[in-house]
Design an enzyme around this catalytic site. Structure first.
Site, PDB file in Angstrom:
ATOM      1  N   SER A  50       0.750  -1.258  -0.028  1.00 16.70           N
ATOM      2  CA  SER A  50      -0.202  -0.005   0.087  1.00 16.70           C
ATOM      3  C   SER A  50       0.895   1.434   0.136  1.00 16.70           C
ATOM      4  O   SER A  50       1.914   1.237   0.583  1.00 16.70           O
ATOM      5  CB  SER A  50      -0.890  -0.041   1.291  1.00 16.70           C
ATOM      6  N   TYR A  62      -2.216  -0.153  10.195  1.00 19.25           N
ATOM      7  CA  TYR A  62      -2.121  -0.669   8.816  1.00 19.25           C
ATOM      8  C   TYR A  62      -0.710   0.003   8.061  1.00 19.25           C
ATOM      9  O   TYR A  62      -0.204  -0.712   7.348  1.00 19.25           O
ATOM     10  CB  TYR A  62      -3.328   0.279   8.135  1.00 19.25           C
TER      11      TYR A  62
END
Length: 273
Positions: free
Chosen positions: A135, A148
């Site tokens: 990501s 995250y």
């Protein structure tokens, strides 16, 4: 990779929806032999066009079963796309420890364990390709998405090391980092609740609304599918790929060139903190 796509076998974790389904459908339509995975494939009765195998990245026995099933059917496994992942938001102070562990189990240890199950097959057949979907959030610590960001950053760095270890076996490994895409990830992620009276109540509540808006307005998952195909058709993939809106990719460049505190201020302004 082999130009006769039909004999190129692809396994995609988390293939039942979102980015994984887009990639799988696109590759299937290009002639690749594709298998996706889901913790519970029976929930997707009308699923198509490729087959879903039962696999939970946090359960090693399901990983082994799915990988063995693909090898039994084809005698090979050419491409692994580690796409299964989970979102998590919240003030780090208020995020339950068990949720932090659960997130790393999916986003980090799950990827390692699926890859470890596949590598002996790739080594035996003389080569292969592993693509880890990370990501753009893994390139920076984002407020209220710190866990995250950390899980994806850990995967980015591990891939850098692992790909060097695998080159001797003719196995390639790469990272593909998407930005915000219009998928159902926001619905599936763990949200630490906005606690009434919490010192984070106002700032976290505002950030949460902004995050959900960014996902809803995100890019088309087909962009990721196109990017993955380009990687498959590249003889020697790069270490890192980024896919997403220009400003999301540019934010990584800015982090490299700006002083830390200037970049931090930009992020805080972006999230209205």
């Amino acid at each position: 990779m082999n130009k006769d796509h039909k004999s190129t076998v692809v396994l995609i974790t988390g293939g039942s929806s979102g980015i994984g389904k887009s990639i799988g459908t696109f590759l299937f339509n290009k002639g690749y032999t594709v298998y996706g995975t889901s913790r519970n494939p029976s929930k997707f009765t009308d699923f198509g066009p490729f087959e879903l195998l039962p696999l939970d990245v946090t359960q090693k026995e399901t990983i082994q079963s799915a990988v063995e099933e693909v090898e039994k059917r084809h005698g090979r496994l050419d491409i692994l796309i580690n796409n299964a992942g989970a979102g998590i938001t919240g003030p780090i102070e208020e995020t339950p420890e068990e949720e932090i562990f659960r997130n790393f189990n999916t986003n980090y240890f799950g990827v390692i364990n699926v890859t470890k199950a596949v590598l002996p097959i790739m080594r035996k057949q003389g080569g292969g390709l592993v693509i880890n979907i990370t990501s753009i959030a893994g390139y920076m610590g984002l407020p209220y998405r710190g866990i995250y960001s950390a899980s994806k950053a850990a995967l980015e760095i591990t891939t850098e090391a692992w790909r060097m270890e695998l080159k001797q076996f003719n196995i390639e490994m790469t990272n593909v980092a998407p930005g915000d895409f219009a998928t159902n990830i926001a619905a599936g992620r763990f949200h630490a609740p906005v606690i009434k009276g919490s010192p984070y109540e106002k700032a976290y509540g505002k950030s949460l609304a902004l995050m959900d808006a960014h996902v809803d307005e995100g890019s088309d998952p087909q962009d990721m599918a196109n990017a993955i195909l380009k990687v498959l058709e590249t003889k020697k993939p790069k270490v890192h790929y980024k896919v997403g809106a220009f400003m999301q990719k540019f934010s990584i460049v800015l982090k490299r060139v700006l002083p830390d505190k200037t970049y931090e201020k930009l992020l805080m302004n972006h999230y209205e903190l």
